[in-house]
Design a protein around this motif. Structure first.
Motif, mmCIF file in Angstrom:
data_model
loop_
_atom_site.group_PDB
_atom_site.id
_atom_site.type_symbol
_atom_site.label_atom_id
_atom_site.label_comp_id
_atom_site.label_asym_id
_atom_site.label_seq_id
_atom_site.Cartn_x
_atom_site.Cartn_y
_atom_site.Cartn_z
ATOM 1 N N LEU A 31 0.853 -1.178 0.000
ATOM 2 C CA LEU A 31 0.000 0.000 0.000
ATOM 3 C C LEU A 31 0.892 1.233 0.000
ATOM 4 O O LEU A 31 1.775 1.367 0.831
ATOM 5 C CB LEU A 31 -0.913 0.007 1.225
ATOM 6 N N THR A 32 0.639 2.143 -0.952
ATOM 7 C CA THR A 32 1.442 3.358 -1.097
ATOM 8 C C THR A 32 0.530 4.565 -0.928
ATOM 9 O O THR A 32 -0.570 4.591 -1.485
ATOM 10 C CB THR A 32 2.107 3.399 -2.487
ATOM 11 N N PHE A 33 1.005 5.556 -0.180
ATOM 12 C CA PHE A 33 0.221 6.755 0.086
ATOM 13 C C PHE A 33 1.016 7.992 -0.290
ATOM 14 O O PHE A 33 2.241 8.016 -0.160
ATOM 15 C CB PHE A 33 -0.159 6.820 1.576
ATOM 16 N N ASP A 34 0.297 9.042 -0.743
ATOM 17 C CA ASP A 34 0.965 10.305 -1.052
ATOM 18 C C ASP A 34 1.137 11.119 0.232
ATOM 19 O O ASP A 34 0.748 10.674 1.321
ATOM 20 C CB ASP A 34 0.231 11.076 -2.149
ATOM 21 N N ALA A 35 1.695 12.318 0.104
ATOM 22 C CA ALA A 35 1.995 13.149 1.265
ATOM 23 C C ALA A 35 0.741 13.552 2.043
ATOM 24 O O ALA A 35 0.820 13.819 3.246
ATOM 25 C CB ALA A 35 2.751 14.407 0.829
ATOM 26 N N GLU A 36 -0.428 13.566 1.372
ATOM 27 C CA GLU A 36 -1.683 13.905 2.051
ATOM 28 C C GLU A 36 -2.378 12.681 2.632
ATOM 29 O O GLU A 36 -3.483 12.781 3.150
ATOM 30 C CB GLU A 36 -2.640 14.630 1.090
ATOM 31 N N GLY A 37 -1.778 11.519 2.515
ATOM 32 C CA GLY A 37 -2.362 10.303 3.062
ATOM 33 C C GLY A 37 -3.352 9.616 2.154
ATOM 34 O O GLY A 37 -4.043 8.691 2.576
ATOM 35 N N ARG A 38 -3.418 10.034 0.883
ATOM 36 C CA ARG A 38 -4.299 9.374 -0.082
ATOM 37 C C ARG A 38 -3.593 8.163 -0.675
ATOM 38 O O ARG A 38 -2.426 8.253 -1.068
ATOM 39 C CB ARG A 38 -4.697 10.344 -1.192
ATOM 40 N N GLU A 39 -4.336 7.082 -0.781
ATOM 41 C CA GLU A 39 -3.767 5.875 -1.362
ATOM 42 C C GLU A 39 -3.495 6.085 -2.842
ATOM 43 O O GLU A 39 -4.286 6.698 -3.558
ATOM 44 C CB GLU A 39 -4.712 4.687 -1.171
ATOM 45 N N MET A 40 -2.373 5.573 -3.295
ATOM 46 C CA MET A 40 -1.992 5.652 -4.705
ATOM 47 C C MET A 40 -2.112 4.243 -5.295
ATOM 48 O O MET A 40 -1.177 3.453 -5.232
ATOM 49 C CB MET A 40 -0.570 6.194 -4.831
ATOM 50 N N PRO A 41 -3.285 3.928 -5.859
ATOM 51 C CA PRO A 41 -3.521 2.561 -6.335
ATOM 52 C C PRO A 41 -2.719 2.214 -7.569
ATOM 53 O O PRO A 41 -2.419 3.071 -8.406
ATOM 54 C CB PRO A 41 -5.016 2.545 -6.631
ATOM 55 N N SER A 42 -2.383 0.942 -7.670
ATOM 56 C CA SER A 42 -1.661 0.427 -8.820
ATOM 57 C C SER A 42 -2.134 -0.996 -9.078
ATOM 58 O O SER A 42 -2.215 -1.805 -8.153
ATOM 59 C CB SER A 42 -0.158 0.447 -8.531
ATOM 60 N N LEU A 43 -2.473 -1.272 -10.328
ATOM 61 C CA LEU A 43 -2.897 -2.610 -10.728
ATOM 62 C C LEU A 43 -2.122 -3.019 -11.968
ATOM 63 O O LEU A 43 -1.732 -2.179 -12.778
ATOM 64 C CB LEU A 43 -4.400 -2.634 -11.026
ATOM 65 N N PHE A 44 -1.913 -4.313 -12.141
ATOM 66 C CA PHE A 44 -1.197 -4.856 -13.284
ATOM 67 C C PHE A 44 -2.118 -4.831 -14.505
ATOM 68 O O PHE A 44 -3.206 -5.409 -14.492
ATOM 69 C CB PHE A 44 -0.755 -6.278 -12.952
ATOM 70 N N ALA A 45 -1.698 -4.149 -15.555
ATOM 71 C CA ALA A 45 -2.543 -3.960 -16.742
ATOM 72 C C ALA A 45 -3.010 -5.287 -17.337
ATOM 73 O O ALA A 45 -4.154 -5.394 -17.794
ATOM 74 C CB ALA A 45 -1.799 -3.133 -17.787
ATOM 75 N N ARG A 46 -2.170 -6.296 -17.349
ATOM 76 C CA ARG A 46 -2.570 -7.582 -17.949
ATOM 77 C C ARG A 46 -3.719 -8.229 -17.176
ATOM 78 O O ARG A 46 -4.577 -8.883 -17.774
ATOM 79 C CB ARG A 46 -1.386 -8.535 -18.011
ATOM 80 N N ASP A 47 -3.721 -8.050 -15.855
ATOM 81 C CA ASP A 47 -4.838 -8.578 -15.063
ATOM 82 C C ASP A 47 -6.127 -7.852 -15.430
ATOM 83 O O ASP A 47 -7.185 -8.476 -15.565
ATOM 84 C CB ASP A 47 -4.558 -8.426 -13.561
ATOM 85 N N LEU A 48 -6.052 -6.533 -15.620
ATOM 86 C CA LEU A 48 -7.242 -5.764 -15.992
ATOM 87 C C LEU A 48 -7.751 -6.147 -17.378
ATOM 88 O O LEU A 48 -8.966 -6.246 -17.597
ATOM 89 C CB LEU A 48 -6.953 -4.268 -15.922
ATOM 90 N N VAL A 49 -6.849 -6.375 -18.313
ATOM 91 C CA VAL A 49 -7.252 -6.813 -19.655
ATOM 92 C C VAL A 49 -7.959 -8.167 -19.569
ATOM 93 O O VAL A 49 -8.997 -8.386 -20.210
ATOM 94 C CB VAL A 49 -6.034 -6.892 -20.612
ATOM 95 N N ALA A 50 -7.433 -9.063 -18.766
ATOM 96 C CA ALA A 50 -8.054 -10.388 -18.609
ATOM 97 C C ALA A 50 -9.438 -10.265 -17.995
ATOM 98 O O ALA A 50 -10.375 -10.959 -18.426
ATOM 99 C CB ALA A 50 -7.163 -11.287 -17.761
ATOM 100 N N ILE A 51 -9.596 -9.390 -17.013
ATOM 101 C CA ILE A 51 -10.917 -9.178 -16.411
ATOM 102 C C ILE A 51 -11.878 -8.643 -17.452
ATOM 103 O O ILE A 51 -13.019 -9.107 -17.570
ATOM 104 C CB ILE A 51 -10.812 -8.237 -15.192
ATOM 105 N N ARG A 52 -11.444 -7.685 -18.237
ATOM 106 C CA ARG A 52 -12.301 -7.134 -19.298
ATOM 107 C C ARG A 52 -12.730 -8.233 -20.275
ATOM 108 O O ARG A 52 -13.892 -8.340 -20.642
ATOM 109 C CB ARG A 52 -11.578 -6.007 -20.037
ATOM 110 N N GLU A 53 -11.785 -9.061 -20.692
ATOM 111 C CA GLU A 53 -12.104 -10.148 -21.627
ATOM 112 C C GLU A 53 -13.078 -11.138 -20.987
ATOM 113 O O GLU A 53 -14.021 -11.596 -21.637
ATOM 114 C CB GLU A 53 -10.828 -10.875 -22.061
ATOM 115 N N ALA A 54 -12.856 -11.480 -19.728
ATOM 116 C CA ALA A 54 -13.747 -12.415 -19.026
ATOM 117 C C ALA A 54 -15.165 -11.864 -18.971
ATOM 118 O O ALA A 54 -16.133 -12.584 -19.242
ATOM 119 C CB ALA A 54 -13.222 -12.681 -17.621
ATOM 120 N N LEU A 55 -15.290 -10.590 -18.650
ATOM 121 C CA LEU A 55 -16.613 -9.953 -18.592
ATOM 122 C C LEU A 55 -17.285 -9.964 -19.959
ATOM 123 O O LEU A 55 -18.484 -10.249 -20.067
ATOM 124 C CB LEU A 55 -16.488 -8.520 -18.074
ATOM 125 N N GLN A 56 -16.529 -9.666 -21.004
ATOM 126 C CA GLN A 56 -17.094 -9.653 -22.356
ATOM 127 C C GLN A 56 -17.560 -11.036 -22.788
ATOM 128 O O GLN A 56 -18.468 -11.160 -23.611
ATOM 129 C CB GLN A 56 -16.080 -9.084 -23.349
#
Length: 182
Positions: free
Chosen positions: A35-60
């Motif tokens: 978990l990574t946060f900026d100076a104001e304490g907001r989370e800086m999310p990061s996801l692996f693009a290939r996982d997102l592409v696979a999710i999109r394909e699965a949904l389609q």
């Protein structure tokens, strides 16, 4: 498949044919667990693009997908919504209640759900899911109790591997070497 009846590959193969939905833990599965946060304490999310592409394909291709976080993780919402109609439980909902709501919403049975999780806080869902899975860097306790251990780490392709494995087994993954060779 119960987590305590781990492996034989014939059980995995049998489970793959009936999977209609994928349930993913956010932390340690869709992200690396860091978990990574900026100076104001907001989370800086990061996801692996290939996982997102696979999710999109699965949904389609008609697969239902849920992402469950046991904490407030709304910073991930825009990225996950961009993948498609994912059921998101990112407000710290009880994990088991979220899983049951997801199944009810889509008329699913436990044996129609694959679940990828990396830690013991998802153990109750893993005991119910038809195909419990953990990334290779999932906690040892889980690795000894799931139906399949991904060769990829969480946040580094395990979701992609599982989506491909399910859809390829069902003959629905168009990008398969088997499909390409006719």
């Amino acid at each position: 498949m119960q987590p305590y009846q781990a492996d034989p590959s014939s059980q995995i193969t049998a489970a793959l044919g009936g999977i209609k939905a994928l349930v993913c833990s956010l932390d340690g599965v869709l992200n690396s667990g860091t978990l990574t946060f900026d100076a104001e304490g907001r989370e800086m999310p990061s996801l692996f693009a290939r996982d997102l592409v696979a999710i999109r394909e699965a949904l389609q291709l008609g697969m239902k997908v849920a992402v469950i976080a046991g904490r407030q993780a709304s910073a991930y919402r825009p990225m996950l919504e961009a993948a498609g109609a994912v059921d998101l439980f990112l407000d710290g909902e009880d994990r088991l209640e979220a899983y049951e709501l997801f199944k009810s919403r889509h008329g699913l049975q436990d044996d129609e759900c694959a679940c990828i999780a990396d830690d013991i806080d998802d153990l109750e869902i893993m005991k119910l899911a038809g195909l419990p899975i953990t990334p290779i860097n999932g906690v040892e306790y889980l690795r000894a109790r799931v139906g399949y251990v991904s060769v990829y780490e969480g946040g580094k392709g395990c979701v992609r591997e599982v989506v491909e494995m399910i859809l390829e087994h069902q003959g629905r993954w168009a990008y398969s070497e088997k499909q390409a060779q006719g």
